[in-house]
Write an enzyme that holds these catalytic residues in place. Sequence first.
Site: not given
Length: 200
Positions: A62, A90, A104, A106, A138, A140, A142
């Site tokens: 990744r 990411l 994002n 969601h 960030d 974490g 979501d």
Amino acid sequence: MNVGVLASGAGTNLQALLETVHGHEVEVVAVVSDKPESAALDRARAHGVPTAVFSRAEYGDRASRDLAMADWLVERGVELVVSAGYMQLLDPAFLARFPDRVVNVHPALLPAFPGIAAIEQAVTYGVKVFGVTVHLIDEGVDSGAILLQEAIEIPDATDPEAVHDLLRPLEHRLLPEAVRLFARGVVRRDPDNPRRLIVG
């Protein structure tokens, strides 16, 4: 403002951006997918937007993939990155290249039901109110600061796909609105609540 969009699947949120804010408040200058068969790439090409595929298999891990992807986006002048149905986490180094500029959409009312299969989680839990959240990404899952949310009541929901069909119009409205706010330069962190962004 130049926008880069990340998408893994059908690209309906990308299409909403292309039809509303692209060429007006912002320019969508790059579209990336982790899947070469993603329909989002076809949508981008139809609008003359450069595309690229960055798969984990090609880069091995990744971190390497996301470094190459960040370089490609920066080369195209991307100022805001929009994750629109991008189904990959990411790397922190990627996020550091675009501080507070990776958003994002969601299909849940965060902080409830983070992660994958959010609608399935909500249906299984038996909720009667569903919704959509636009938030910063960030490190974490979501867990980034929230900018926009909207809820709708769907009593007796049993079919996650039917719920998603009802949520898509919210996604297609909220995501372009969030991009407009970033383009206007009016989004900032709430000093009293690290989980919230404010406008003004």
